[in-house]
Design a protein around this motif. Structure first.
Motif, PDB file in Angstrom:
ATOM      1  N   MET A  34      -2.266  -3.686  12.474  1.00  0.00           N
ATOM      2  CA  MET A  34      -2.004  -3.295  10.960  1.00  0.00           C
ATOM      3  C   MET A  34      -1.040  -3.966  10.419  1.00  0.00           C
ATOM      4  SD  MET A  34      -2.525   0.399   9.203  1.00  0.00           S
ATOM      5  CE  MET A  34      -4.125   0.570  10.007  1.00  0.00           C
ATOM      6  N   PHE A  81       1.201   0.033   1.378  1.00  0.00           N
ATOM      7  CA  PHE A  81      -0.015  -0.335   1.710  1.00  0.00           C
ATOM      8  C   PHE A  81      -0.312  -0.635   3.125  1.00  0.00           C
ATOM      9  CE2 PHE A  81       1.316  -0.908  -2.667  1.00  0.00           C
ATOM     10  CZ  PHE A  81       0.211  -0.601  -3.345  1.00  0.00           C
ATOM     11  N   CYS A  82      -1.230  -0.452   3.787  1.00  0.00           N
ATOM     12  CA  CYS A  82      -1.795  -0.838   5.121  1.00  0.00           C
ATOM     13  C   CYS A  82      -3.063  -1.533   5.213  1.00  0.00           C
ATOM     14  CB  CYS A  82      -1.834   0.555   5.874  1.00  0.00           C
ATOM     15  SG  CYS A  82      -0.253   1.114   6.025  1.00  0.00           S
ATOM     16  N   THR A  83      -3.265  -2.530   5.872  1.00  0.00           N
ATOM     17  CA  THR A  83      -4.311  -3.449   6.045  1.00  0.00           C
ATOM     18  C   THR A  83      -4.568  -3.504   7.404  1.00  0.00           C
ATOM     19  OG1 THR A  83      -3.774  -4.675   4.077  1.00  0.00           O
ATOM     20  CG2 THR A  83      -5.343  -5.527   5.523  1.00  0.00           C
ATOM     21  N   ARG A 126      -6.058  -8.844   2.412  1.00  0.00           N
ATOM     22  CA  ARG A 126      -7.415  -8.658   2.704  1.00  0.00           C
ATOM     23  C   ARG A 126      -8.320  -9.739   2.591  1.00  0.00           C
ATOM     24  NH1 ARG A 126      -5.685  -3.373   0.827  1.00  0.00           N
ATOM     25  NH2 ARG A 126      -5.875  -1.736   2.366  1.00  0.00           N
ATOM     26  N   GLU A 168      -6.727   3.335   7.171  1.00  0.00           N
ATOM     27  CA  GLU A 168      -5.652   2.782   6.362  1.00  0.00           C
ATOM     28  C   GLU A 168      -5.067   3.680   5.451  1.00  0.00           C
ATOM     29  OE1 GLU A 168      -7.404  -1.829   5.663  1.00  0.00           O
ATOM     30  OE2 GLU A 168      -7.887  -0.405   4.146  1.00  0.00           O
ATOM     31  N   ALA A 209      -1.056  -6.725  -0.426  1.00  0.00           N
ATOM     32  CA  ALA A 209      -2.204  -6.241   0.409  1.00  0.00           C
ATOM     33  C   ALA A 209      -3.620  -6.744  -0.071  1.00  0.00           C
ATOM     34  CB  ALA A 209      -2.396  -4.446  -0.035  1.00  0.00           C
ATOM     35  N   ASP A 210      -3.622  -7.061  -1.459  1.00  0.00           N
ATOM     36  CA  ASP A 210      -5.240  -7.617  -1.746  1.00  0.00           C
ATOM     37  C   ASP A 210      -5.252  -8.958  -1.316  1.00  0.00           C
ATOM     38  OD1 ASP A 210      -5.645  -5.457  -3.313  1.00  0.00           O
ATOM     39  OD2 ASP A 210      -5.124  -6.386  -5.252  1.00  0.00           O
ATOM     40  N   ARG A 228     -10.434  -9.065  10.122  1.00  0.00           N
ATOM     41  CA  ARG A 228     -10.591  -7.581   9.577  1.00  0.00           C
ATOM     42  C   ARG A 228     -10.644  -6.750  10.974  1.00  0.00           C
ATOM     43  NH1 ARG A 228      -8.544  -4.088   6.373  1.00  0.00           N
ATOM     44  NH2 ARG A 228     -10.246  -3.733   4.546  1.00  0.00           N
ATOM     45  N   LEU A 267      -6.364  -4.658  10.761  1.00  0.00           N
ATOM     46  CA  LEU A 267      -6.621  -6.252  11.314  1.00  0.00           C
ATOM     47  C   LEU A 267      -7.223  -6.018  12.876  1.00  0.00           C
ATOM     48  CD1 LEU A 267      -3.666  -7.665   9.413  1.00  0.00           C
ATOM     49  CD2 LEU A 267      -6.088  -7.935   8.723  1.00  0.00           C
ATOM     50  N   ASP A 320     -11.161   2.161   5.662  1.00  0.00           N
ATOM     51  CA  ASP A 320     -10.464   2.553   4.655  1.00  0.00           C
ATOM     52  C   ASP A 320      -9.830   4.119   4.949  1.00  0.00           C
ATOM     53  OD1 ASP A 320     -11.619   0.405   2.930  1.00  0.00           O
ATOM     54  OD2 ASP A 320     -13.375   1.915   2.242  1.00  0.00           O
ATOM     55  N   GLN A 355       0.568  -3.846  -4.182  1.00  0.00           N
ATOM     56  CA  GLN A 355      -0.767  -4.191  -4.271  1.00  0.00           C
ATOM     57  C   GLN A 355      -1.138  -5.632  -4.347  1.00  0.00           C
ATOM     58  OE1 GLN A 355      -3.358  -1.340  -4.811  1.00  0.00           O
ATOM     59  NE2 GLN A 355      -4.372  -2.860  -3.692  1.00  0.00           N
TER      60      GLN A 355
END
Length: 403
Positions: free
Chosen positions: A221, A64-66, A234, A39, A230-231, A257, A68, A36, A227
């Motif tokens: 990433m 938004f950054c995820t 994930r 990101e 991004a959701d 992830r 990976l 978290d 949002q």
């Protein structure tokens, strides 16, 4: 003498401290607070890197950054978020690493390759325009573009992004090699696309592989602009597990992830990013200055579209001015314990993709035939750099005298 590698990881006390902190916290599984934080810190960095828009470095609420497991995973998810399906056509930079094209195949789609522009070595906007018009006229229009920011320099998004918008296709920015790079439209200082690499497309991706400027040993990433994307990313990256107390899966997901320990290393690296870039820039400038007496060398045109991160120092050898080929120079360096590497072999020359369609191709072929990457690591010492310069210089001199 120790071997000099092309682009080894440059990690030190800061990364070690971050890793031990994460380890001692007990969060060793592939979840945890370091992910978290990494990101969030990347969002803050990307927000603050464009001072014109966010002078105080405050996080953008549209970014938004995820984190990976790899840059390839990020490419795959970006294509899924773009709703790429089997049979779709996806345009891809020809002069790139194979992951860009392979991610298209993961979706059952067809990669169509686009040549490079000599002025940047990146994707040629004229080829893009031709491909978009041709495929549309044929009744099978492209659905997305994966555009690589080659060797840490952005493509010409001032021309590329409007073409994608006009044709209604998703622009996926493969900035795997370009974390820390800043795009600047060469014809407009007011272009809203101006800013850190990764933000010029609908989706951006970074790679933190072991040879990248910012490394976590392995990882990547995905950058998205809302949002819901991004959701969704994930969700898909955690095996598409439904939010229930038991394991329930209604669609195919992936184990994509990033791990908590890996993210901790990334945080340490991100805090050092300006210094990592500065070190590579110094190496590139040192090579240019020391080898200036050799007009048979031409360098990657860094600076054509903004501020690069100088990931790799790349040269071209002019075959009309020297008998030295990239392979001959590579072998001479290797004999002295120095790793170098040819430029990317174009996708349309790869056995895996030789039947795929290509628009253009002569520029990427020429770059591959005449180019070489020299050692460029952020930890390269002046003595090591001088060893490289000496071998390159001696090899060119020897073949001058032979001629």
């Amino acid at each position: 003498m120790d071997r000099i590698y092309l682009s080894p990881p440059d990690v030190g006390p800061r990364e070690r401290e971050a890793l031990l902190r994460a380890f001692d916290s007990g969060w060793v599984a592939p979840v945890g607070p370091e992910i978290d934080a990494f990101e969030s810190e990347m969002v803050r960095y990307l927000s603050g890197a464009s001072r014109e828009y966010h002078p105080d470095g405050s996080p953008r609420d549209d970014l938004f950054c995820t984190a990976l497991s790899s840059g390839t995973a990020a490419l795959h998810l970006a294509l899924l978020l773009s709703r790429i399906e089997p049979g779709d056509r996806v345009l891809v930079s020809d002069f790139t690493f194979v992951a860009s094209a392979n991610a298209v195949r993961y979706c059952g789609a067809e990669p169509v390759f686009l040549d490079s522009d000599r002025s940047t070595w990146n994707l040629d906007p004229d080829c893009l325009a031709e491909a978009l018009e041709t495929l549309s006229r044929e009744g099978a229009p492209a659905r997305a573009l994966i555009c690589t920011d080659l060797y840490g320099q952005c493509a010409d998004y001032g021309r590329i992004a409007p073409l994608c918008r006009a044709h209604g296709i998703s622009l996926i920015q493969d900035a795997a090699e370009a974390v820390g790079t800043v795009y600047q439209n060469p014809t407009s200082h007011d272009d809203p696309l101006n800013g850190p690499a990764g933000l010029q497309g609908d989706y951006g991706i970074f790679s933190f592989n072991g040879n990248k400027l910012l490394t976590t040993g392995g990882g990547g990433m995905l950058i998205s602009k809302n949002q819901s994307d991004a959701d969704r990313a994930r969700f898909l990256a955690t095996q598409a597990k439904e939010p229930l107390p038991h394991y329930q899966h209604e669609e195919v997901g992936f184990n994509y992830r990033m791990g908590n320990l890996t993210a901790a290393i990334g945080r340490g690296q991100l805090s050092r990013l300006p210094d990592l870039i500065s070190s590579r820039q110094q190496t590139f400038v040192a090579y240019q200055e020391a080898l200036a007496p050799y007009p048979e060398i031409r360098w990657i045109p860094y600076g054509a579209t903004g501020q690069p991160n100088y990931w790799l120092s790349c040269l071209l050898l002019d075959p009309s001015a020297t008998a030295v080929t990239p392979d001959l120079l590579r072998k001479a360096l290797d004999a002295q314990g120095i790793e170098s590497r040819p430029l990317w072999k174009p996708m349309h020359l790869q056995p895996l993709y030789r039947e795929n369609r290509i628009f253009g191709g002569s520029v990427s072929e020429d770059l591959y035939s005449h180019g070489l990457c020299l050692p460029s690591g952020s930890g390269l010492t002046p003595d090591e750099r001088n060893r490289v310069i000496q071998v390159v210089s001696q090899t060119l001199k020897a073949h001058r005298s032979e001629g």
